[in-house]
Design a protein around this motif. Structure first.
Motif, PDB file in Angstrom:
ATOM      1  N   ARG A   1      13.091   4.107  -4.510  1.00 33.46           N
ATOM      2  CA  ARG A   1      11.768   3.523  -4.740  1.00 33.46           C
ATOM      3  C   ARG A   1      10.677   4.582  -4.634  1.00 33.46           C
ATOM      4  O   ARG A   1      10.762   5.492  -3.810  1.00 33.46           O
ATOM      5  CB  ARG A   1      11.502   2.393  -3.743  1.00 33.46           C
ATOM      6  N   THR A   2       9.667   4.422  -5.464  1.00 30.77           N
ATOM      7  CA  THR A   2       8.513   5.319  -5.444  1.00 30.77           C
ATOM      8  C   THR A   2       7.274   4.523  -5.051  1.00 30.77           C
ATOM      9  O   THR A   2       7.314   3.294  -4.921  1.00 30.77           O
ATOM     10  CB  THR A   2       8.301   5.979  -6.819  1.00 30.77           C
ATOM     11  N   LEU A   3       6.169   5.238  -4.871  1.00 30.30           N
ATOM     12  CA  LEU A   3       4.912   4.611  -4.482  1.00 30.30           C
ATOM     13  C   LEU A   3       4.252   3.988  -5.712  1.00 30.30           C
ATOM     14  O   LEU A   3       3.840   4.682  -6.641  1.00 30.30           O
ATOM     15  CB  LEU A   3       4.003   5.652  -3.836  1.00 30.30           C
ATOM     16  N   LYS A   4       4.140   2.684  -5.711  1.00 33.15           N
ATOM     17  CA  LYS A   4       3.638   1.937  -6.865  1.00 33.15           C
ATOM     18  C   LYS A   4       2.145   1.625  -6.755  1.00 33.15           C
ATOM     19  O   LYS A   4       1.422   1.622  -7.756  1.00 33.15           O
ATOM     20  CB  LYS A   4       4.431   0.635  -6.990  1.00 33.15           C
ATOM     21  N   GLN A   5       1.681   1.365  -5.535  1.00 31.90           N
ATOM     22  CA  GLN A   5       0.288   0.967  -5.315  1.00 31.90           C
ATOM     23  C   GLN A   5      -0.098   1.316  -3.886  1.00 31.90           C
ATOM     24  O   GLN A   5       0.722   1.189  -2.962  1.00 31.90           O
ATOM     25  CB  GLN A   5       0.109  -0.542  -5.537  1.00 31.90           C
ATOM     26  N   VAL A   6      -1.336   1.757  -3.694  1.00 30.65           N
ATOM     27  CA  VAL A   6      -1.855   2.035  -2.362  1.00 30.65           C
ATOM     28  C   VAL A   6      -2.975   1.046  -2.057  1.00 30.65           C
ATOM     29  O   VAL A   6      -3.905   0.886  -2.857  1.00 30.65           O
ATOM     30  CB  VAL A   6      -2.387   3.474  -2.247  1.00 30.65           C
ATOM     31  N   ILE A   7      -2.865   0.370  -0.903  1.00 32.91           N
ATOM     32  CA  ILE A   7      -3.893  -0.564  -0.457  1.00 32.91           C
ATOM     33  C   ILE A   7      -4.472  -0.017   0.842  1.00 32.91           C
ATOM     34  O   ILE A   7      -3.859  -0.119   1.906  1.00 32.91           O
ATOM     35  CB  ILE A   7      -3.326  -1.978  -0.228  1.00 32.91           C
TER      36      ILE A   7
END
Length: 289
Positions: A4-10
């Motif tokens: 898995r990779t970083l899809k979204q940062v909140i």
């Protein structure tokens, strides 16, 4: 399946709740910033008693679960069922609001550090009206393992595969099949862990920073930010120069409609209106609803 990779940062934003407790909220800032089945994640951390002393006086819930994880400090849970639970440093309370609960969470200290998290986990439609219940989990009942590359991991929910060890946490058997890990890595240490392909997953960093994903696709994730992960069957975290502490949360998505009104989370507007009416007429917590 790939890593898995970083899809979204909140990035977490300051807010307050309860009697005015100061918080940082990542998931749950809006209805568009959720990750099925997770509805909300709050972080609270302060040495200033004015930031937390008002606590969370009596308030209702229906339709989901709340998870309170205390890193430092002492809170007292009380509810309409007569339950009392001391939440001290390192302890967890996993509460199922179900058809209804009215409870409070109040600080039992007037000074010193109060630090921890509250997570909201949705319930499937078939379980939203089941009886309320909760588990208080003491620190000694949460497995903690040392990592060969440097660091530790606590297994709160689900089953972890750490090096050649398979260890289960105290929370098991829930419909959303949650995985909840608290991981601390030393500088430049590496953490790899399997994630069920069918589950949604995110990482929340509360100390330090890290890079997320396989070597060729690493992306940075900083303090007080939730990193939503892409599809895949595993995750990788590489700690920064100062080390990192983070939560790993994964769960089976429910893929059901969500209608939320404050502390009530149901599937339809009619169900929300019924929850409000039940609370007003005293039936929220009864078996007659």
């Amino acid at each position: 399946m790939p890593t898995r990779t970083l899809k979204q940062v909140i990035s977490a934003i300051p807010t307050s709740d309860g009697g005015g407790v100061k918080l940082l909220r990542s998931l749950g800032q809006s209805q568009y910033l959720r990750l099925d089945p997770f509805l909300m994640l709050d972080e609270f951390s302060s040495m200033n008693a004015d930031d937390y002393i008002a606590g969370f006086p009596d308030h209702p819930h229906r339709g989901f679960e709340t998870v309170t994880y205390i890193l430092d400090g002492h809170m007292l849970h009380q509810d309409h069922l007569g339950h009392r639970g001391d939440l001290k440093s390192g302890s967890v309370q996993w509460m199922t609001a179900g058809r209804g609960i009215i409870h409070s969470e109040m600080p039992q200290q007037e000074s010193g550090r109060m630090r921890g998290f509250q997570l909201w986990v949705n319930l499937p439609a078939a379980e939203k009206m089941k009886p309320a219940a909760y588990q208080d989990i003491q620190p000694e009942d949460i497995p903690q393992l040392n990592l060969r590359g440097g660091g530790q991991v606590k297994i709160i929910a689900g089953t972890a595969q750490i090096d050649d060890r398979r260890v289960s946490g105290p929370i098991q058997g829930l419909s959303t099949e949650p995985l909840f890990l608290d991981v601390r890595l030393t500088a430049d240490a590496h953490f790899v862990h399997p994630i069920a392909q069918s589950h949604n997953a995110f990482i929340y960093i509360y100390e330090g920073g890290a890079e997320i994903g396989p070597l060729a696709e690493r992306q940075p994730l900083g303090t007080h930010a939730a990193g939503v992960l892409s599809e895949g069957d595993s995750m990788q975290v590489h700690a920064g120069e100062e080390g990192v502490a983070f939560l790993v949360l994964a769960g089976r998505p429910l893929r059901e409609p969500i209608v939320q009104y404050g502390p009530f989370v149901m599937n339809t507007r009619d169900e929300i209106e019924q929850a409000i009416a039940d609370y007003r007429n005293g039936q929220l917590v009864s078996g007659r609803v």
